[in-house]
Enzyme design. Structure first.
Site, PDB file in Angstrom:
ATOM      1  N   CYS A   2      76.298  60.914  44.047  1.00 24.15           N
ATOM      2  CA  CYS A   2      76.557  60.914  42.604  1.00 24.15           C
ATOM      3  C   CYS A   2      77.521  59.782  42.224  1.00 24.15           C
ATOM      4  O   CYS A   2      78.324  59.338  43.037  1.00 24.15           O
ATOM      5  CB  CYS A   2      77.214  62.222  42.185  1.00 24.15           C
ATOM      6  SG  CYS A   2      76.363  63.669  42.787  1.00 24.15           S
ATOM      7  N   ARG A  27      73.518  53.780  43.678  1.00 27.90           N
ATOM      8  CA  ARG A  27      73.973  54.822  44.606  1.00 27.90           C
ATOM      9  C   ARG A  27      72.885  55.850  44.870  1.00 27.90           C
ATOM     10  O   ARG A  27      73.009  56.645  45.792  1.00 27.90           O
ATOM     11  CB  ARG A  27      75.203  55.536  44.019  1.00 27.90           C
ATOM     12  CG  ARG A  27      76.414  54.641  43.914  1.00 27.90           C
ATOM     13  CD  ARG A  27      77.482  55.247  43.028  1.00 27.90           C
ATOM     14  NE  ARG A  27      78.118  56.399  43.617  1.00 27.90           N
ATOM     15  CZ  ARG A  27      79.268  56.358  44.288  1.00 27.90           C
ATOM     16  NH1 ARG A  27      79.876  55.216  44.467  1.00 27.90           N
ATOM     17  NH2 ARG A  27      79.803  57.453  44.788  1.00 27.90           N
ATOM     18  N   TRP A  71      72.964  63.372  42.294  1.00 26.89           N
ATOM     19  CA  TRP A  71      72.114  63.437  43.480  1.00 26.89           C
ATOM     20  C   TRP A  71      72.214  64.881  43.933  1.00 26.89           C
ATOM     21  O   TRP A  71      73.268  65.304  44.407  1.00 26.89           O
ATOM     22  CB  TRP A  71      72.668  62.484  44.530  1.00 26.89           C
ATOM     23  CG  TRP A  71      71.746  62.131  45.633  1.00 26.89           C
ATOM     24  CD1 TRP A  71      70.579  61.430  45.538  1.00 26.89           C
ATOM     25  CD2 TRP A  71      71.928  62.402  47.031  1.00 26.89           C
ATOM     26  NE1 TRP A  71      70.034  61.256  46.771  1.00 26.89           N
ATOM     27  CE2 TRP A  71      70.833  61.849  47.707  1.00 26.89           C
ATOM     28  CE3 TRP A  71      72.900  63.076  47.768  1.00 26.89           C
ATOM     29  CZ2 TRP A  71      70.685  61.944  49.082  1.00 26.89           C
ATOM     30  CZ3 TRP A  71      72.758  63.158  49.129  1.00 26.89           C
ATOM     31  CH2 TRP A  71      71.648  62.598  49.779  1.00 26.89           C
ATOM     32  N   ASN A  97      81.917  64.639  41.497  1.00 30.87           N
ATOM     33  CA  ASN A  97      81.298  64.252  42.781  1.00 30.87           C
ATOM     34  C   ASN A  97      81.951  65.089  43.855  1.00 30.87           C
ATOM     35  O   ASN A  97      83.176  65.256  43.828  1.00 30.87           O
ATOM     36  CB  ASN A  97      81.609  62.792  43.132  1.00 30.87           C
ATOM     37  CG  ASN A  97      80.807  61.826  42.326  1.00 30.87           C
ATOM     38  OD1 ASN A  97      79.991  62.225  41.512  1.00 30.87           O
ATOM     39  ND2 ASN A  97      81.057  60.547  42.555  1.00 30.87           N
ATOM     40  N   GLY A  98      81.170  65.543  44.830  1.00 31.74           N
ATOM     41  CA  GLY A  98      81.758  66.310  45.923  1.00 31.74           C
ATOM     42  C   GLY A  98      81.107  67.677  46.006  1.00 31.74           C
ATOM     43  O   GLY A  98      80.039  67.907  45.427  1.00 31.74           O
ATOM     44  N   GLU A 473      67.714  49.681  64.435  1.00 32.56           N
ATOM     45  CA  GLU A 473      68.028  49.324  63.051  1.00 32.56           C
ATOM     46  C   GLU A 473      66.777  48.782  62.331  1.00 32.56           C
ATOM     47  O   GLU A 473      66.570  49.073  61.144  1.00 32.56           O
ATOM     48  CB  GLU A 473      69.177  48.297  63.036  1.00 32.56           C
ATOM     49  CG  GLU A 473      69.493  47.654  61.698  1.00 32.56           C
ATOM     50  CD  GLU A 473      69.996  48.616  60.617  1.00 32.56           C
ATOM     51  OE1 GLU A 473      70.132  49.821  60.880  1.00 32.56           O
ATOM     52  OE2 GLU A 473      70.210  48.133  59.492  1.00 32.56           O
ATOM     53  N   LYS A 477      65.358  50.391  58.921  1.00 33.02           N
ATOM     54  CA  LYS A 477      65.114  49.619  57.690  1.00 33.02           C
ATOM     55  C   LYS A 477      63.710  49.870  57.184  1.00 33.02           C
ATOM     56  O   LYS A 477      63.497  50.104  56.003  1.00 33.02           O
ATOM     57  CB  LYS A 477      65.278  48.105  57.934  1.00 33.02           C
ATOM     58  CG  LYS A 477      66.659  47.568  58.033  1.00 33.02           C
ATOM     59  CD  LYS A 477      67.456  47.536  56.754  1.00 33.02           C
ATOM     60  CE  LYS A 477      68.187  48.817  56.503  1.00 33.02           C
ATOM     61  NZ  LYS A 477      69.406  49.096  57.186  1.00 33.02           N
ATOM     62  N   GLU A 480      63.175  53.619  55.866  1.00 34.14           N
ATOM     63  CA  GLU A 480      63.876  54.067  54.655  1.00 34.14           C
ATOM     64  C   GLU A 480      63.342  53.414  53.386  1.00 34.14           C
ATOM     65  O   GLU A 480      63.360  54.035  52.329  1.00 34.14           O
ATOM     66  CB  GLU A 480      65.393  53.897  54.768  1.00 34.14           C
ATOM     67  CG  GLU A 480      65.906  52.481  54.803  1.00 34.14           C
ATOM     68  CD  GLU A 480      67.420  52.405  54.950  1.00 34.14           C
ATOM     69  OE1 GLU A 480      68.125  53.270  54.416  1.00 34.14           O
ATOM     70  OE2 GLU A 480      67.892  51.470  55.599  1.00 34.14           O
ATOM     71  N   HIS A 496      57.992  56.706  79.180  1.00 32.86           N
ATOM     72  CA  HIS A 496      58.496  58.059  79.459  1.00 32.86           C
ATOM     73  C   HIS A 496      58.140  59.035  78.342  1.00 32.86           C
ATOM     74  O   HIS A 496      58.925  59.938  78.039  1.00 32.86           O
ATOM     75  CB  HIS A 496      60.007  58.012  79.694  1.00 32.86           C
ATOM     76  CG  HIS A 496      60.387  57.166  80.865  1.00 32.86           C
ATOM     77  ND1 HIS A 496      60.096  57.502  82.161  1.00 32.86           N
ATOM     78  CD2 HIS A 496      60.985  55.950  80.924  1.00 32.86           C
ATOM     79  CE1 HIS A 496      60.523  56.556  82.972  1.00 32.86           C
ATOM     80  NE2 HIS A 496      61.062  55.588  82.249  1.00 32.86           N
ATOM     81  N   LYS A 595      73.670  55.583  48.487  1.00 28.90           N
ATOM     82  CA  LYS A 595      74.393  54.469  49.100  1.00 28.90           C
ATOM     83  C   LYS A 595      75.601  54.956  49.880  1.00 28.90           C
ATOM     84  O   LYS A 595      75.960  54.394  50.902  1.00 28.90           O
ATOM     85  CB  LYS A 595      74.831  53.501  48.002  1.00 28.90           C
ATOM     86  CG  LYS A 595      75.498  52.236  48.499  1.00 28.90           C
ATOM     87  CD  LYS A 595      74.512  51.356  49.230  1.00 28.90           C
ATOM     88  CE  LYS A 595      75.133  50.154  49.892  1.00 28.90           C
ATOM     89  NZ  LYS A 595      74.266  49.599  50.940  1.00 28.90           N
TER      90      LYS A 595
HETATM   91  C1  F6R Z   1      70.884  52.452  56.046  1.00 29.61           C
HETATM   92  C2  F6R Z   1      72.212  52.744  55.536  1.00 29.61           C
HETATM   93  C3  F6R Z   1      72.892  53.957  56.035  1.00 29.61           C
HETATM   94  C4  F6R Z   1      74.406  53.696  56.178  1.00 29.61           C
HETATM   95  C5  F6R Z   1      75.130  55.001  56.549  1.00 29.61           C
HETATM   96  C6  F6R Z   1      76.597  54.788  56.804  1.00 29.61           C
HETATM   97  O1  F6R Z   1      70.375  51.270  55.494  1.00 29.61           O
HETATM   98  O2  F6R Z   1      72.731  52.040  54.718  1.00 29.61           O
HETATM   99  O3  F6R Z   1      72.351  54.398  57.229  1.00 29.61           O
HETATM  100  O4  F6R Z   1      74.603  52.725  57.160  1.00 29.61           O
HETATM  101  O5  F6R Z   1      74.970  55.917  55.509  1.00 29.61           O
HETATM  102  O6  F6R Z   1      77.223  54.252  55.686  1.00 29.61           O
HETATM  103  P1  F6R Z   1      78.629  53.529  55.766  1.00 29.61           P
HETATM  104  O7  F6R Z   1      78.457  52.274  56.524  1.00 29.61           O
HETATM  105  O8  F6R Z   1      78.990  53.294  54.326  1.00 29.61           O
HETATM  106  O9  F6R Z   1      79.559  54.478  56.448  1.00 29.61           O
END
Ligand code: F6R
Length: 600
Positions: A2, A27, A71, A97-98, A473, A477, A480, A496, A595
């Site tokens: 949020c 976000r 959210w 938020n929270g 990674e 990418k 997601e 395996h 985010k």
């Molecule tokens: C993927 C992504 C997330 C963040 C994760 C940790 O593209 O952005 O997997 O890496 O939520 O976030 P931070 O780095 O802000 O702790």
């Protein structure tokens, strides 16, 4: 997660709030709303994008208001569950938020006292509690209400007829933006950048009372001063600058991000962090903790530090570490978090500190919670990362890890496993921006490959050694933002189990390291080819053996193997981006993702 915004000043609040909410869209959210106070509080909220809310809501007059992008956690995305939430009489409105852990008990209690609830949210208990405790002083009522609450919050409270906003924070970020005869309160900086670059970060337990001309902060009943900071990002940094998506812009910013992050530290005249502490305390191993993409950066960091310094390194998911691992004595801890607000990562920092383990945080957000609770902080200089998918922040994290390993080798020279590596590394780092630019210049070829991949529904990414976390990674990418199922695997592990899934409808993307793991990877590629999986290889230009085996080769520039994660990952970021674009996905705001993940 949020986003929240509050405005109080001499201008009409509604257009400002909607503009700020637009800046919070990155976000991730499912619904949004605003409340503006005049002779009454008027609330408009719905399960729509901010642009649609702007069009649908009538013009509301008033110079004080609050807004929210939600959210969903408790209660499905719906108009009634969207924020702001009000008390029984509609005279108090709250954005939050929270999470309120004890909201069910509080709700039952309040209902038995005659309060009417309309939503399924935890937040709704807050305006009702404030209503219950209100005796003519809003700040005191908020304080009393929060004494009953167990949970995390960043919240803003508006009461009809009161020329002030009250803000409170615990375990969720909240920032006051300082303007000229107007002030703002927001969950993060980009929300307010159109109006001000002067900010004040609230601390846990703070209650702020904000009017157009004053900001007062109290903690534990005492007035406190919170330092003012100037934000170095510009509005342009937080805009698309002609790119179709923030993600593409952020991928293309990486040569600059590398230069900015290294420039900041390599040329620093004063020590950025005190690495001698580690030597003096006899640190014999390292623990690197993070979540998501930052965790994969941590795993690359493990390879970097072990190779350069010969120190054993554990890279762990903060979300697992908090429940199943113990910090060890003589271990230096590093936590990596782009946002500096990830709940699991913050919990890990607190846990480490409880057992006396010194914590160094690597984060991109100045003033974030991680930077305030860690013992030392190194900032990545990636600028604001708006797209939900991490790209440039990942690269900037790697730069800090390279720099840290190099710097520590100079502080504790006996640690350096090979002295000649030092000069090679510095040279290699200097060349990285131009190597990454070569990858970006190869975008046309990567787009062709993305067109080809977009027809498939499952795929594997494989790598070895330092490129194993790059495979993880790369798969993250792709999944997601394109919603294609992708798994990252250590190349030697396919046999395996995952072999059972290989076939003509399951492509494999192989990251080929021209150095130490080349022969082993060639064997793995032959195994994949035998099982008729389409094969895409990231390899050096002119590699004939790979050219013969792969259906598609994307060439990557030659760099020292220790830097290969950077060029390979930028390639995979572009591959994910163009695959998602071909599929018409909402790249910057993928479904169900946020985010900043401020819940465990
Ligand atoms: C993927 C992504 C997330 C963040 C994760 C940790 O593209 O952005 O997997 O890496 O939520 O976030 P931070 O780095 O802000 O702790």
């Amino acid at each position: 997660m949020c986003g929240i915004i509050g405005y109080i000043g001499n201008k009409q609040a509604q257009p400002i709030l909607l503009n700020c909410l637009g800046r919070l869209e990155y976000r991730g959210y499912d619904s949004c709303g605003v409340a503006v106070s005049n002779s009454s509080i008027e609330v408009y909220k719905d399960v729509v994008r901010v642009g649609a809310l702007r069009k649908a809501s009538p013009r509301i007059k008033g110079t004080i208001g609050i807004g929210h992008t939600r959210w969903a956690t408790y209660g499905e995305p719906s108009q009634v569950n969207a924020h702001p939430h009000c008390d029984c009489h509609g005279s108090i409105a709250v954005v939050h938020n929270g999470i309120i852990n004890n909201f069910q008990r509080l709700k039952h209690q309040l209902i038995s006292e005659g309060h009417n609830f309309v939503s399924e949210t935890d937040t709704e208990v807050i305006p009702h509690l404030i209503e219950k405790y209100y005796r003519g002083n809003l700040e005191e009522a908020v304080e009393a209400a929060l004494r009953d609450v167990d949970g995390s919050y960043a919240l803003i409270v508006l009461r009809v007829g009161e020329p002030r906003l009250v803000a409170a924070r615990k375990d969720s970020p909240l920032i006051i933006g300082i303007g000229d005869r107007e002030n703002f309160i927001a969950s993060d900086v980009p929300a307010m950048l159109d109006y001000t670059d002067r900010v004040m970060y609230l601390e846990d337990g703070d209650i702020g009372v904000v009017t157009p001309n004053s900001i007062k902060v109290r903690s534990d009943g005492m007035e406190v001063t919170r330092e003012e900071h100037k934000i170095s990002w510009s509005v342009a940094d937080a805009q698309k600058a002609g790119y179709e998506h923030f993600m593409l812009k952020e991928i293309h910013e990486q040569p600059k991000v590398i230069r900015d992050t290294l420039g900041e530290y390599v040329q620093a005249t004063e020590p950025v962090v005190d690495l001698a502490v580690m030597r003096d305390e006899g640190i014999e191993s390292m623990l690197i903790l993070a979540c998501g993409s930052s965790y994969y950066a941590a795993v690359v960091g493990k390879y970097i530090v072990e190779e350069l310094l010969g120190i054993p390194v554990r890279a762990e998911l903060a979300s697992e570490f908090n429940y199943f691992s113990r910090p060890l004595a003589r271990t230096g801890a590093i936590v990596i978090t782009q946002s500096g607000e990830t709940a699991d990562t913050l919990k890990a920092i607190k846990r480490l500190k409880e057992v006396g383990c010194p914590v160094l945080a690597i984060t991109n957000v100045v003033g974030s919670t991680a930077s305030r609770i860690a013992d030392q902080t190194i900032y990545t200089r990636a600028g604001p990362e708006i797209s939900v998918a991490a790209t440039k922040s990942f690269t900037a994290q790697l730069m800090v890890l390279y720099w840290l390993a190099l710097s520590y080798s100079q502080v504790d020279i006996k640690r350096l496993t090979d002295i000649r590596r030092l000069a090679d590394m510095i040279m290699g780092l200097r060349q990285l921006p131009s190597k990454v630019q070569q990858v970006l210049d190869n975008e046309g070829k990567i787009m062709e490959c993305a067109d080809y991949l977009s027809a498939y529904e499952d795929m594997f990414f494989i790598g070895r050694g330092i490129n194993f976390p790059v495979a993880l990674e790369g798969a993250l990418k792709l999944k997601e933002i394109s919603y294609i199922h992708a798994e990252g695997y250590a190349a030697g592990e396919l046999k395996h189990g995952p072999f059972a899934l290989l076939g003509s409808d399951t492509p494999v993307i192989a990251i080929v390291d021209p150095d130490s793991t080349y022969e082993a990877m060639l064997t793995n590629i032959r195994e994949v080819q035998t099982r008729r999986s389409p094969l895409i290889a990231l390899a050096e230009d002119g590699d004939e053996a790979i050219g013969e085996l792969a259906d598609f080769v994307i060439t990557v520039p030659r760099v020292d193997a220790i830097f290969s994660p950077v060029v390979n990952l930028v390639t995979l970021q572009l591959l994910a981006y163009h695959t998602a674009k071909k599929k018409g996905c909402p790249i910057d705001f993928p479904r169900n993702l946020a985010k900043s993940v401020t819940v465990e």
